[in-house]
Design an enzyme around this catalytic site. Structure first.
Site, PDB file in Angstrom:
ATOM      1  N   LEU A  23     -17.160  11.692 -23.630  1.00 31.68           N
ATOM      2  CA  LEU A  23     -17.120  12.471 -22.399  1.00 31.68           C
ATOM      3  C   LEU A  23     -16.384  11.716 -21.302  1.00 31.68           C
ATOM      4  O   LEU A  23     -15.594  12.289 -20.563  1.00 31.68           O
ATOM      5  CB  LEU A  23     -18.537  12.797 -21.918  1.00 31.68           C
ATOM      6  CG  LEU A  23     -19.245  13.983 -22.571  1.00 31.68           C
ATOM      7  CD1 LEU A  23     -19.654  13.677 -24.000  1.00 31.68           C
ATOM      8  CD2 LEU A  23     -20.470  14.383 -21.749  1.00 31.68           C
TER       9      LEU A  23
ATOM     10  N   ASP B  26     -33.153  -1.838 -16.183  1.00 37.41           N
ATOM     11  CA  ASP B  26     -31.929  -1.383 -15.520  1.00 37.41           C
ATOM     12  C   ASP B  26     -31.718  -2.067 -14.171  1.00 37.41           C
ATOM     13  O   ASP B  26     -30.849  -1.674 -13.403  1.00 37.41           O
ATOM     14  CB  ASP B  26     -31.942   0.141 -15.353  1.00 37.41           C
ATOM     15  CG  ASP B  26     -33.040   0.632 -14.413  1.00 37.41           C
ATOM     16  OD1 ASP B  26     -33.916  -0.172 -14.042  1.00 37.41           O
ATOM     17  OD2 ASP B  26     -33.029   1.830 -14.065  1.00 37.41           O
TER      18      ASP B  26
ATOM     19  N   THR C 136     -37.494   2.811 -11.024  1.00 35.78           N
ATOM     20  CA  THR C 136     -37.285   3.713 -12.155  1.00 35.78           C
ATOM     21  C   THR C 136     -38.232   3.280 -13.273  1.00 35.78           C
ATOM     22  O   THR C 136     -38.156   2.142 -13.732  1.00 35.78           O
ATOM     23  CB  THR C 136     -35.821   3.674 -12.654  1.00 35.78           C
ATOM     24  OG1 THR C 136     -35.458   2.319 -12.944  1.00 35.78           O
ATOM     25  CG2 THR C 136     -34.892   4.230 -11.596  1.00 35.78           C
TER      26      THR C 136
ATOM     27  N   ASP D  60     -26.427  18.232 -18.341  1.00 35.89           N
ATOM     28  CA  ASP D  60     -26.113  18.335 -16.915  1.00 35.89           C
ATOM     29  C   ASP D  60     -27.200  19.075 -16.136  1.00 35.89           C
ATOM     30  O   ASP D  60     -27.566  18.675 -15.026  1.00 35.89           O
ATOM     31  CB  ASP D  60     -24.778  19.063 -16.720  1.00 35.89           C
ATOM     32  CG  ASP D  60     -23.579  18.151 -16.918  1.00 35.89           C
ATOM     33  OD1 ASP D  60     -23.753  17.064 -17.519  1.00 35.89           O
ATOM     34  OD2 ASP D  60     -22.469  18.524 -16.484  1.00 35.89           O
TER      35      ASP D  60
ATOM     36  N   VAL E 172     -33.569  -1.984 -11.614  1.00 33.61           N
ATOM     37  CA  VAL E 172     -34.032  -1.144 -10.510  1.00 33.61           C
ATOM     38  C   VAL E 172     -35.555  -1.048 -10.600  1.00 33.61           C
ATOM     39  O   VAL E 172     -36.087  -0.659 -11.637  1.00 33.61           O
ATOM     40  CB  VAL E 172     -33.403   0.266 -10.565  1.00 33.61           C
ATOM     41  CG1 VAL E 172     -33.920   1.135  -9.426  1.00 33.61           C
ATOM     42  CG2 VAL E 172     -31.878   0.167 -10.499  1.00 33.61           C
TER      43      VAL E 172
ATOM     44  N   HIS F 112     -21.954   4.214 -12.748  1.00 36.62           N
ATOM     45  CA  HIS F 112     -21.583   2.923 -13.344  1.00 36.62           C
ATOM     46  C   HIS F 112     -20.577   2.189 -12.456  1.00 36.62           C
ATOM     47  O   HIS F 112     -20.693   0.971 -12.235  1.00 36.62           O
ATOM     48  CB  HIS F 112     -20.959   3.133 -14.727  1.00 36.62           C
ATOM     49  CG  HIS F 112     -21.931   3.566 -15.780  1.00 36.62           C
ATOM     50  ND1 HIS F 112     -23.164   2.993 -15.943  1.00 36.62           N
ATOM     51  CD2 HIS F 112     -21.826   4.529 -16.739  1.00 36.62           C
ATOM     52  CE1 HIS F 112     -23.787   3.558 -16.959  1.00 36.62           C
ATOM     53  NE2 HIS F 112     -22.994   4.506 -17.459  1.00 36.62           N
TER      54      HIS F 112
ATOM     55  N   GLN G 151     -38.609   2.939 -19.707  1.00 33.27           N
ATOM     56  CA  GLN G 151     -38.690   3.920 -20.788  1.00 33.27           C
ATOM     57  C   GLN G 151     -38.130   3.333 -22.067  1.00 33.27           C
ATOM     58  O   GLN G 151     -37.354   2.374 -22.045  1.00 33.27           O
ATOM     59  CB  GLN G 151     -37.967   5.210 -20.415  1.00 33.27           C
ATOM     60  CG  GLN G 151     -36.474   5.091 -20.183  1.00 33.27           C
ATOM     61  CD  GLN G 151     -35.863   6.397 -19.673  1.00 33.27           C
ATOM     62  OE1 GLN G 151     -36.303   6.954 -18.667  1.00 33.27           O
ATOM     63  NE2 GLN G 151     -34.844   6.886 -20.376  1.00 33.27           N
TER      64      GLN G 151
ATOM     65  N   HIS H   6     -22.481  10.632 -13.362  1.00 33.85           N
ATOM     66  CA  HIS H   6     -23.001   9.536 -14.182  1.00 33.85           C
ATOM     67  C   HIS H   6     -22.029   8.355 -14.207  1.00 33.85           C
ATOM     68  O   HIS H   6     -22.415   7.207 -13.976  1.00 33.85           O
ATOM     69  CB  HIS H   6     -23.253  10.063 -15.598  1.00 33.85           C
ATOM     70  CG  HIS H   6     -23.754   9.048 -16.575  1.00 33.85           C
ATOM     71  ND1 HIS H   6     -25.069   8.998 -16.990  1.00 33.85           N
ATOM     72  CD2 HIS H   6     -23.111   8.050 -17.254  1.00 33.85           C
ATOM     73  CE1 HIS H   6     -25.219   8.012 -17.863  1.00 33.85           C
ATOM     74  NE2 HIS H   6     -24.035   7.423 -18.051  1.00 33.85           N
ATOM     75  N   GLU H   7     -20.751   8.629 -14.484  1.00 33.94           N
ATOM     76  CA  GLU H   7     -19.774   7.548 -14.622  1.00 33.94           C
ATOM     77  C   GLU H   7     -19.492   6.859 -13.285  1.00 33.94           C
ATOM     78  O   GLU H   7     -19.305   5.641 -13.234  1.00 33.94           O
ATOM     79  CB  GLU H   7     -18.483   8.078 -15.233  1.00 33.94           C
ATOM     80  CG  GLU H   7     -18.622   8.582 -16.665  1.00 33.94           C
ATOM     81  CD  GLU H   7     -19.176   7.544 -17.630  1.00 33.94           C
ATOM     82  OE1 GLU H   7     -19.113   6.334 -17.324  1.00 33.94           O
ATOM     83  OE2 GLU H   7     -19.696   7.949 -18.680  1.00 33.94           O
TER      84      GLU H   7
END
Length: 334
Positions: free
Chosen positions: A202, A262, A267, A304, A264, A246, A270, A242-243
């Protein structure tokens, strides 16, 4: 919740993976937009590409270490009120369209639509923000104070039918388009089709340790760019959201490892990526603790329509990158 474990992260950083990809062996190769209704899983190449680049370059490793140190300092400064309340930065964007077919030559209207999606998602004004569960509303980012402004669109026709994640689309010598001053502009490349190791890609992005380098920016495949004419279930412009996350130093929410970090704190930890359209609440167990996970975060792999929030901690990381002392401070210069 997670603590910022920079030392442990540096030990594990060389082994992570990340690629905005779809597992699909039945791709539509006609000149029309690819139909992906049978493709139910998102994936992402950004972290995977990052790890390979870090392995090859001691300079990038040093930039990465400095980036994380500065990010942690900025987060502490925010806690102690040392950062201006209104730190809004408007990022100038260059869209580079490389096309073989009419469908791949995305229109100016569609480009404007994608910029509008970015601005809505990053300001917290996206219409589906109302779906954020009460549990996570207190840690929602709201307005990240990052905006986007289209500056120019560069177009180039090509005879290539497919691209890889080797940055050829960023080289005029390879049939691509050279970046426009990547220190001061977010370069976004749109290509017709991308594949890597049998997967349909993607999009992918560089992280802030690559700020200003020739290949710095974001790449999106045309079928997943914008909304009008894009391919379901990735047809709401969230691949770019999303990108760009990053690009602004956000990792995947699961830390690219089982019960990973991550970097952070707000969050929930998971086990791994989530796909499709999960139902809330969704529970994972890590280190013996069961948590309701934030699968609706833009940095997960859901469809999305199922992603609609950043967290406050993610906002802080993004703000640290575009601050006057940040790795992407050049984006403040127009």
């Amino acid at each position: 919740m997670k603590k910022l474990l920079f030392g442990a992260f540096m030990l594990s950083v060389m082994a992570a993976c990340n690629n905005d990809s779809i597992t699909n062996q039945n791709e539509n190769t006609t000149d029309e937009a690819v139909t992906t209704e049978s493709l139910v899983q998102r994936g992402c190449a950004s972290e995977e590409i990052r790890q390979e680049a870090l392995k090859r370059s001691p300079e990038l490793q040093q930039r990465f270490a400095a980036l994380e140190t500065n990010t942690e300092k900025f987060a502490n400064d925010v806690k102690f009120g040392k950062v201006l309340a209104d730190g809004t930065v408007e990022i100038p964007v260059i869209v580079n369209v490389i096309y073989k077919t009419t469908a791949e030559n995305v229109s100016n209207t569609r480009i404007a639509e994608q910029i509008a999606v970015l601005n809505a998602d990053y300001s917290g004004t996206n219409t589906d923000a109302s779906k954020i569960p009460t549990e996570f509303q207190t840690v929602s980012s709201g307005n990240t104070k990052v905006k986007f402004r289209l500056v120019n669109t560069v177009r180039k026709s090509t005879s290539k039918t497919s691209w890889a994640t080797n940055d050829d689309m960023k080289k005029a010598s390879k049939g691509g388009i050279d970046a426009t001053n990547p220190t001061n502009y977010l370069n976004l490349w749109v290509v017709g089709k991308m594949t890597s190791q049998g997967r349909t890609i993607l999009g992918y992005a560089t992280f802030p340790e690559s700020a200003g380098l020739w290949n710095d920016g974001v790449v999106i495949a045309a079928p997943y760019f914008g909304k009008t004419g894009a391919s379901s279930p990735f047809n709401l412009g969230r691949t770019a959201t999303h990108e760009v996350g990053h690009y602004l130093n956000l990792r995947h929410i699961w830390g690219d490892a089982n019960c990973g970090n991550d970097q952070v704190s707000d969050t929930p930890t998971q086990t791994t990526a989530n796909y499709g359209k999960p139902s809330y609440p969704l529970y994972n167990t890590c280190s013996g603790v069961q948590r309701s996970v934030m699968f609706m975060n833009y940095m997960d792999y859901v469809d999305d329509a199922a992603m609609f929030m950043f967290s406050a901690g993610q906002k802080t990381r993004m703000q640290s990158v575009v601050a006057s002392s940040g790795a992407r401070s050049g984006l403040r210069v127009y």
